[in-house]
Design a protein around this motif. Structure first.
Motif, mmCIF file in Angstrom:
data_model
loop_
_atom_site.group_PDB
_atom_site.id
_atom_site.type_symbol
_atom_site.label_atom_id
_atom_site.label_comp_id
_atom_site.label_asym_id
_atom_site.label_seq_id
_atom_site.Cartn_x
_atom_site.Cartn_y
_atom_site.Cartn_z
ATOM 1 N N ALA A 1 0.848 -1.192 0.000
ATOM 2 C CA ALA A 1 0.000 0.000 0.000
ATOM 3 C C ALA A 1 0.883 1.241 0.000
ATOM 4 O O ALA A 1 2.066 1.181 0.315
ATOM 5 C CB ALA A 1 -0.899 0.011 1.223
ATOM 6 N N ASP A 2 0.289 2.349 -0.342
ATOM 7 C CA ASP A 2 0.985 3.627 -0.289
ATOM 8 C C ASP A 2 0.460 4.389 0.922
ATOM 9 O O ASP A 2 -0.656 4.883 0.914
ATOM 10 C CB ASP A 2 0.731 4.426 -1.572
ATOM 11 C CG ASP A 2 1.505 5.727 -1.600
ATOM 12 O OD1 ASP A 2 2.146 6.078 -0.584
ATOM 13 O OD2 ASP A 2 1.461 6.402 -2.641
ATOM 14 N N PHE A 3 1.259 4.460 1.960
ATOM 15 C CA PHE A 3 0.852 5.134 3.191
ATOM 16 C C PHE A 3 1.334 6.580 3.226
ATOM 17 O O PHE A 3 1.229 7.251 4.246
ATOM 18 C CB PHE A 3 1.381 4.392 4.414
ATOM 19 C CG PHE A 3 0.819 3.008 4.562
ATOM 20 C CD1 PHE A 3 -0.543 2.808 4.729
ATOM 21 C CD2 PHE A 3 1.646 1.901 4.532
ATOM 22 C CE1 PHE A 3 -1.065 1.537 4.867
ATOM 23 C CE2 PHE A 3 1.136 0.624 4.676
ATOM 24 C CZ PHE A 3 -0.223 0.444 4.839
ATOM 25 N N ASN A 4 1.901 7.058 2.117
ATOM 26 C CA ASN A 4 2.453 8.413 2.045
ATOM 27 C C ASN A 4 3.454 8.671 3.158
ATOM 28 O O ASN A 4 3.537 9.765 3.696
ATOM 29 C CB ASN A 4 1.347 9.476 2.073
ATOM 30 C CG ASN A 4 0.538 9.470 0.798
ATOM 31 O OD1 ASN A 4 1.076 9.274 -0.275
ATOM 32 N ND2 ASN A 4 -0.750 9.652 0.936
ATOM 33 N N GLY A 5 4.189 7.643 3.509
ATOM 34 C CA GLY A 5 5.156 7.776 4.579
ATOM 35 C C GLY A 5 6.579 7.746 4.067
ATOM 36 O O GLY A 5 6.893 7.070 3.086
ATOM 37 N N HIS A 6 7.426 8.492 4.715
ATOM 38 C CA HIS A 6 8.858 8.461 4.455
ATOM 39 C C HIS A 6 9.507 7.933 5.729
ATOM 40 O O HIS A 6 9.405 8.570 6.776
ATOM 41 C CB HIS A 6 9.399 9.853 4.143
ATOM 42 C CG HIS A 6 8.759 10.495 2.962
ATOM 43 N ND1 HIS A 6 9.046 10.125 1.670
ATOM 44 C CD2 HIS A 6 7.826 11.468 2.874
ATOM 45 C CE1 HIS A 6 8.332 10.846 0.833
ATOM 46 N NE2 HIS A 6 7.575 11.666 1.539
ATOM 47 N N VAL A 7 10.114 6.745 5.639
ATOM 48 C CA VAL A 7 10.750 6.191 6.826
ATOM 49 C C VAL A 7 12.111 6.820 7.063
ATOM 50 O O VAL A 7 12.670 6.710 8.145
ATOM 51 C CB VAL A 7 10.856 4.649 6.770
ATOM 52 C CG1 VAL A 7 9.475 4.029 6.769
ATOM 53 C CG2 VAL A 7 11.669 4.180 5.596
ATOM 54 N N GLY A 8 12.633 7.490 6.057
ATOM 55 C CA GLY A 8 13.853 8.258 6.227
ATOM 56 C C GLY A 8 15.126 7.464 6.048
ATOM 57 O O GLY A 8 15.137 6.242 6.024
ATOM 58 N N GLU A 9 16.198 8.217 5.919
ATOM 59 C CA GLU A 9 17.529 7.643 5.774
ATOM 60 C C GLU A 9 18.037 7.245 7.153
ATOM 61 O O GLU A 9 17.845 7.968 8.128
ATOM 62 C CB GLU A 9 18.459 8.680 5.156
ATOM 63 C CG GLU A 9 19.835 8.174 4.867
ATOM 64 C CD GLU A 9 20.697 9.225 4.191
ATOM 65 O OE1 GLU A 9 21.769 8.849 3.717
ATOM 66 O OE2 GLU A 9 20.305 10.401 4.146
ATOM 67 N N GLY A 10 18.672 6.097 7.238
ATOM 68 C CA GLY A 10 19.143 5.591 8.519
ATOM 69 C C GLY A 10 18.015 4.855 9.222
ATOM 70 O O GLY A 10 16.858 4.946 8.831
ATOM 71 N N ASN A 11 18.362 4.098 10.233
ATOM 72 C CA ASN A 11 17.309 3.345 10.915
ATOM 73 C C ASN A 11 17.198 3.681 12.393
ATOM 74 O O ASN A 11 16.382 3.106 13.085
ATOM 75 C CB ASN A 11 17.475 1.840 10.697
ATOM 76 C CG ASN A 11 18.875 1.356 10.905
ATOM 77 O OD1 ASN A 11 19.685 2.020 11.540
ATOM 78 N ND2 ASN A 11 19.181 0.192 10.365
ATOM 79 N N ARG A 12 17.977 4.591 12.885
ATOM 80 C CA ARG A 12 17.830 5.174 14.215
ATOM 81 C C ARG A 12 17.242 4.253 15.284
ATOM 82 O O ARG A 12 16.209 4.547 15.865
ATOM 83 C CB ARG A 12 16.955 6.424 14.125
ATOM 84 C CG ARG A 12 17.579 7.521 13.329
ATOM 85 C CD ARG A 12 16.685 8.745 13.311
ATOM 86 N NE ARG A 12 16.524 9.136 11.916
ATOM 87 C CZ ARG A 12 15.386 9.324 11.304
ATOM 88 N NH1 ARG A 12 14.260 9.202 11.927
ATOM 89 N NH2 ARG A 12 15.342 9.664 10.049
#
Length: 79
Positions: A33-44
């Protein structure tokens, strides 16, 4: 989920949790699905659910997807 109020987003994730909990243990589940989310660079600190090669900054929707993956012992892939 773009344009939805926070309350509606939280309700969606809660209902998806309920659906996931109804699936028998041991079944494989893939959610596309497309949740319009950006999980971002790195996994913190989120290494258990995602790699470190994302793009952009993590946004609220991305954080909700990561939190869901943690709750369900799933992985975030191909964002």
């Amino acid at each position: 989920m773009a344009g939805c109020e926070l309350e509606e987003k939280e309700r969606f994730w809660s209902e998806l949790d309920e659906v996931m909990e109804s699936i028998p243990t041991g079944e494989r589940v893939v959610i596309g699905a497309d949740f319009n989310g950006h999980v971002g660079e790195g996994n913190r600190g989120d290494e258990e659910v995602m790699g470190k090669f994302g793009v952009k900054e993590r946004n609220l929707e991305g954080q909700m997807a990561v939190d869901f993956a943690k709750r369900m012992d799933m992985a975030v892939v191909n964002t």
